[in-house]
Design a protein around this motif. Structure first.
Motif, PDB file in Angstrom:
ATOM      1  N   ARG A 153       0.827  -1.198   0.000  1.00 46.31           N
ATOM      2  CA  ARG A 153       0.000   0.000   0.000  1.00 46.31           C
ATOM      3  C   ARG A 153       0.864   1.253   0.000  1.00 46.31           C
ATOM      4  NH1 ARG A 153      -2.695  -0.406   5.043  1.00 46.31           N
ATOM      5  NH2 ARG A 153      -1.159   1.103   5.687  1.00 46.31           N
ATOM      6  N   LEU A 187       2.800   1.977  -3.314  1.00 46.39           N
ATOM      7  CA  LEU A 187       1.998   2.593  -4.378  1.00 46.39           C
ATOM      8  C   LEU A 187       2.054   4.111  -4.268  1.00 46.39           C
ATOM      9  CD1 LEU A 187      -1.211   0.375  -4.406  1.00 46.39           C
ATOM     10  CD2 LEU A 187       0.484   0.584  -6.204  1.00 46.39           C
ATOM     11  N   LYS A 188       1.883   4.615  -3.053  1.00 36.26           N
ATOM     12  CA  LYS A 188       1.877   6.071  -2.870  1.00 36.26           C
ATOM     13  C   LYS A 188       3.268   6.649  -3.106  1.00 36.26           C
ATOM     14  CE  LYS A 188      -1.481   5.244   0.669  1.00 36.26           C
ATOM     15  NZ  LYS A 188      -1.646   5.145   2.118  1.00 36.26           N
ATOM     16  N   MET A 215       5.658   5.485  -4.939  1.00 35.79           N
ATOM     17  CA  MET A 215       5.990   5.484  -6.366  1.00 35.79           C
ATOM     18  C   MET A 215       5.289   6.609  -7.088  1.00 35.79           C
ATOM     19  SD  MET A 215       6.168   1.818  -8.175  1.00 35.79           S
ATOM     20  CE  MET A 215       6.757   2.400  -9.746  1.00 35.79           C
ATOM     21  N   ILE A 249      -4.826  11.055 -12.853  1.00 37.25           N
ATOM     22  CA  ILE A 249      -4.119  10.801 -11.597  1.00 37.25           C
ATOM     23  C   ILE A 249      -5.013  11.126 -10.400  1.00 37.25           C
ATOM     24  CG2 ILE A 249      -2.236  11.663 -10.156  1.00 37.25           C
ATOM     25  CD1 ILE A 249      -0.520  11.746 -12.588  1.00 37.25           C
ATOM     26  N   LEU A 294      -6.775   2.711  -9.409  1.00 35.25           N
ATOM     27  CA  LEU A 294      -5.325   2.599  -9.535  1.00 35.25           C
ATOM     28  C   LEU A 294      -4.885   2.550 -10.998  1.00 35.25           C
ATOM     29  CD1 LEU A 294      -3.006   2.507  -7.703  1.00 35.25           C
ATOM     30  CD2 LEU A 294      -3.300   0.070  -7.417  1.00 35.25           C
ATOM     31  N   ILE A 324      -4.828   5.840 -12.594  1.00 33.44           N
ATOM     32  CA  ILE A 324      -3.711   6.646 -12.088  1.00 33.44           C
ATOM     33  C   ILE A 324      -2.431   6.304 -12.852  1.00 33.44           C
ATOM     34  CG2 ILE A 324      -2.199   6.972 -10.099  1.00 33.44           C
ATOM     35  CD1 ILE A 324      -4.691   6.739  -8.364  1.00 33.44           C
ATOM     36  N   THR A 364      -0.064   8.696 -15.156  1.00 32.19           N
ATOM     37  CA  THR A 364       1.371   8.980 -15.057  1.00 32.19           C
ATOM     38  C   THR A 364       2.054   8.738 -16.385  1.00 32.19           C
ATOM     39  OG1 THR A 364       1.884   6.740 -14.371  1.00 32.19           O
ATOM     40  CG2 THR A 364       1.495   8.331 -12.627  1.00 32.19           C
ATOM     41  N   LEU A 383       1.397  11.657 -18.582  1.00 31.59           N
ATOM     42  CA  LEU A 383       2.199  12.805 -18.149  1.00 31.59           C
ATOM     43  C   LEU A 383       3.611  12.717 -18.697  1.00 31.59           C
ATOM     44  CD1 LEU A 383       1.782  13.828 -14.425  1.00 31.59           C
ATOM     45  CD2 LEU A 383       1.195  15.071 -16.467  1.00 31.59           C
ATOM     46  N   THR A 384       4.222  11.518 -18.609  1.00 27.69           N
ATOM     47  CA  THR A 384       5.595  11.404 -19.105  1.00 27.69           C
ATOM     48  C   THR A 384       5.639  11.629 -20.611  1.00 27.69           C
ATOM     49  OG1 THR A 384       5.274   9.038 -19.001  1.00 27.69           O
ATOM     50  CG2 THR A 384       6.667   9.986 -17.329  1.00 27.69           C
ATOM     51  N   VAL A 398       5.627  15.249 -21.207  1.00 28.98           N
ATOM     52  CA  VAL A 398       6.918  15.857 -20.907  1.00 28.98           C
ATOM     53  C   VAL A 398       7.915  15.618 -22.039  1.00 28.98           C
ATOM     54  CG1 VAL A 398       8.920  15.486 -19.465  1.00 28.98           C
ATOM     55  CG2 VAL A 398       6.767  16.012 -18.436  1.00 28.98           C
ATOM     56  N   VAL A 405       9.752   2.011 -15.278  1.00 34.76           N
ATOM     57  CA  VAL A 405       9.004   2.385 -14.081  1.00 34.76           C
ATOM     58  C   VAL A 405       7.531   2.027 -14.233  1.00 34.76           C
ATOM     59  CG1 VAL A 405       8.225   4.343 -12.726  1.00 34.76           C
ATOM     60  CG2 VAL A 405      10.592   4.183 -13.383  1.00 34.76           C
ATOM     61  N   PHE A 458       6.947  -1.680 -13.855  1.00 32.29           N
ATOM     62  CA  PHE A 458       7.042  -2.050 -12.442  1.00 32.29           C
ATOM     63  C   PHE A 458       5.781  -1.627 -11.694  1.00 32.29           C
ATOM     64  CE2 PHE A 458       8.366  -1.310  -8.044  1.00 32.29           C
ATOM     65  CZ  PHE A 458       8.897  -2.540  -7.744  1.00 32.29           C
ATOM     66  N   PHE A 459       5.289  -0.438 -12.041  1.00 34.85           N
ATOM     67  CA  PHE A 459       4.096   0.084 -11.382  1.00 34.85           C
ATOM     68  C   PHE A 459       2.897  -0.830 -11.649  1.00 34.85           C
ATOM     69  CE2 PHE A 459       2.256   4.548 -10.301  1.00 34.85           C
ATOM     70  CZ  PHE A 459       1.796   4.049  -9.101  1.00 34.85           C
ATOM     71  N   LEU A 478       3.275  -3.978  -9.607  1.00 30.38           N
ATOM     72  CA  LEU A 478       3.013  -3.643  -8.210  1.00 30.38           C
ATOM     73  C   LEU A 478       1.512  -3.493  -7.976  1.00 30.38           C
ATOM     74  CD1 LEU A 478       4.390  -2.788  -5.512  1.00 30.38           C
ATOM     75  CD2 LEU A 478       4.071  -0.457  -6.271  1.00 30.38           C
ATOM     76  N   ALA A 479       0.835  -2.805  -8.916  1.00 27.57           N
ATOM     77  CA  ALA A 479      -0.597  -2.578  -8.753  1.00 27.57           C
ATOM     78  C   ALA A 479      -1.347  -3.906  -8.784  1.00 27.57           C
ATOM     79  CB  ALA A 479      -1.105  -1.656  -9.854  1.00 27.57           C
ATOM     80  N   LEU A 487      -7.262   2.475   0.194  1.00 31.33           N
ATOM     81  CA  LEU A 487      -5.846   2.184   0.447  1.00 31.33           C
ATOM     82  C   LEU A 487      -5.231   3.240   1.357  1.00 31.33           C
ATOM     83  CD1 LEU A 487      -4.699   1.131  -3.112  1.00 31.33           C
ATOM     84  CD2 LEU A 487      -4.992  -0.316  -1.132  1.00 31.33           C
ATOM     85  N   ARG A 488      -6.081   4.033   1.974  1.00 31.78           N
ATOM     86  CA  ARG A 488      -5.586   5.114   2.815  1.00 31.78           C
ATOM     87  C   ARG A 488      -4.710   4.581   3.957  1.00 31.78           C
ATOM     88  NH1 ARG A 488      -8.014  10.404   3.443  1.00 31.78           N
ATOM     89  NH2 ARG A 488      -9.583   9.800   1.951  1.00 31.78           N
TER      90      ARG A 488
END
Lengths: 493, 112
Positions: free
Chosen positions: A157, A160-161, A163, B20, B25, B28, B32, B35-36, B39, B83, B86-87, B90-91, B106-107
């Motif tokens: 958790r 995620l934030k 990253m 975002i 998730l 989001i 990202t 966004l890249t 850029v 990245v 990997f994200f 991870l998600a 997920l707070r």
């Protein structure tokens, strides 16, 4: 031209690749990583000595002369930070040996550790703004892996934030680089400094400077630290020690470098913003450190306070305060690593994170108690220890520039550090042990003691030998307060 | 041409930021990645769009395009590719373990 200064970057990279191939053999991995870090430490000592005797060292990658190629620059600031990083890394590595757990060791903990080192050391040594971005990314990608390694719910958790924040700040970094390149047409830091000086610090340069400030402040935890307490409490103690001692400091280094070398003309504007951010960081960090009652959070907020304190030294930007900032940066890396290692030992032996569930550790582990007391005093800045001289210089610099409010605030934040750490000390070491921990005896591994004692000795060395250390940090401060020294060293040939 | 590029970059940024700020998730991560991309286009545009021949000596042109931004963009693309992948992993892992992809859930609690 000096090929040695690429070694601190090269050694961890090669070691990491070797370590990937022997991931099954935990003992071999430990030996190889320890050997590599210590060899790198010797190289760093050699570089510091060389910079001391021969001035700023540079290396032009591939023989391309600046400003065309990528250049590596070891001035005294970079050399000292490389040395301190490797001292901290050695400590954290020894602590990790017995505390990180075999599962993590088999799943590439040591290679990631080395990649992280490569990124951190590369960030210190590079003289090219885009290369700084690349080194940041090497460091960040390894940190994503290290923070999630183990895969508990909380780690997933928080990663995620962590990253998301870092991807956004990296995106802003590239955008800022794009604007800067479009405006002045170069990326070599020394050349940038010249070009920015030529066109004077006009409006657009100030805007770009602020964009860089936002990027680096996000990484350093300067005012924009909302992500830090949560993310840093997720991984095991050895990883948090490494992060707390190194990652935020790389952001601070980037702030110091860019705002003393490139955007140093408009001290009334951007530096005032840094000063306000430093003040807010110190106040909010102090509130957090005083308010929370569990060990992890208190230590995390202590990172934030010291980031604010060093940024205050950068905001003042005279010779004294920059000297102080360099000295304090070295002190803070070492003592934060020590603090987090001791925090990890305390949590492991007490079996709890909350202060109310600890107690009586002084009877069982007196040495840990004394070391915690010493590092607490060092962080507050009690004279024979390492934090004193840095604080004296920063405060003196602040007073001579007339920043009375900020100086008062910086001194008051030391009180918050004292209060929060003594609260931990009293909660964990005094009193009686709670009933549920009486029966269990936790043996602290010998390597953890080696790491903690070694770093404690360094705290004393920096404090008692401060006259001697100052002869080195003053050289770093001299280059920071006079950018032409850096520019001449890079562009001379 | 620069004007259209600027508008396009602005729109990409706006969409990326909007994504975002959403709760899911997956959105989001897509944000990202947008966004890249924005850029990268910004980097290309900031160094002026096509002003000459390819930067090879054999071209013997009177002016050449600046190759540096292209090298920078290439580096940045590689990094963002790594990245982002990997994200995503991870998600996916987080979705499996935590059973949700809603950032509101997920707070995380303070005590655990």
């Amino acid at each position: 031209m000096n090929n040695v200064i690429v070694l601190p970057l090269l050694i961890p990279l090669v070691t990491a690749v070797i370590l990937i191939f022997c991931s099954k053999y935990v003992r071999a991995q430990r030996w190889i990583s320890a050997f590599s870090v210590i060899a790198n430490l010797l190289v760093a000592l050699f570089i510091v000595n060389q910079v001391d005797h021969q001035g700023i060292q540079t290396l032009h990658m591939g023989g391309w002369l600046p400003p065309y190629g990528i250049v590596f620059v070891a001035d005294m600031l970079a050399a000292l930070l490389v040395l301190t990083t490797l001292i901290v890394a050695t400590g954290c590595l020894f602590y990790a040996f017995r505390s990180i757990g075999e599962e993590r060791e088999k799943h590439y903990f040591y290679p990631f550790f080395q990649f992280l080192l490569a990124g951190v050391l590369g960030s210190f040594l590079t003289g090219d703004l885009f290369n700084l971005f690349v080194c940041f990314e090497v460091m960040l990608i390894s940190s994503y892996a290290l923070i999630v390694l183990g895969g508990t719910k909380r780690q997933l958790r928080e990663t995620l934030k962590y990253m998301l924040i870092n991807i956004i700040s990296s995106t802003l970094f590239v955008a800022a680089v794009a604007y800067l390149y479009g405006t002045v047409g170069t990326l070599n830091m020394a050349h940038l400094s010249l070009r920015v000086a030529e066109i004077q610090q006009s409006g657009i340069i100030s805007v770009i400077g602020l964009l860089f400030l936002i990027v680096f402040a996000l990484k350093a935890g300067l005012f924009l630290f909302f992500w830090l307490p949560g993310s840093y409490s997720a991984p095991p103690a050895a990883v948090t020690a490494l992060f707390g001692a190194l990652l935020t400091k790389v952001g601070l280094y980037a702030i110091i470098r860019t705002f003393t070398l490139i955007f140093y003309h408009d001290t009334g504007g951007i530096h005032a913003v840094i000063g306000w951010m430093a003040a807010a960081t110190m106040i909010l960090g102090s509130l957090g450190a005083v308010a929370y009652k569990d060990l992890g959070r208190i230590l995390n907020y202590n990172i934030i306070i010291s980031v604010g304190f060093i940024a205050f030294g950068v905001a003042v930007a005279n010779v004294d305060s920059l000297n102080g900032a360099v000295f304090y940066l070295m002190h803070d890396m070492i003592s934060k690593a020590l603090l987090f290692i001791l925090g990890g030992i305390i949590i492991a032996t007490a079996g709890a994170n909350k202060l109310s569930e600890m107690g009586g550790l002084m009877k069982r582990h007196p040495l840990v108690g004394w070391m915690f007391f010493i590092v607490a005093l060092a962080l507050v800045g009690i004279p024979p220890l390492s934090g004193f001289l840095g604080k004296v210089f920063i405060v003196r610099g602040g007073l001579s520039e007339g920043h009375y409010w900020l100086t008062g605030l910086a001194l008051a934040s030391s009180l918050a550090v004292l209060y929060s750490l003594i609260k931990v000390f009293m909660g964990a070491f005094w009193g009686e042990s709670p009933a549920h921990t009486e029966s269990q005896t936790v043996i602290i591994p010998r390597t953890a003691y080696v790491a903690a004692i070694g770093l404690t000795v360094m705290v004393f060395v920096l404090g008692i030998g401060s006259e001697w250390v100052y002869s080195y940090t003053s050289q770093a401060g001299a280059v920071l307060s006079d950018p032409s020294l850096y520019i001449q060293a890079v562009l001379k040939e | 041409m620069e004007l259209y590029m600027s508008l396009a970059i602005g729109i990409i940024f706006a969409v990326g930021i909007y994504q975002i700020l959403s709760k899911s998730l997956l959105r989001i991560i897509l944000g990202t990645s947008l966004l890249t991309h924005g850029v990268h286009l910004l980097l290309l545009t900031m160094s002026r769009l096509k002003t000459g021949a390819a930067p090879l000596l054999g071209e013997e042109a009177s002016s050449y395009v600046d190759p540096v931004p292209q090298a920078l963009i290439l580096t940045s693309i590689v990094i963002s590719f790594g990245v982002t992948s990997f994200f995503f992993v991870l998600a996916y892992k987080a979705y499996q373990r935590l059973g949700t992809d809603n950032m509101e859930e997920l707070r995380g609690k303070y005590d655990e």
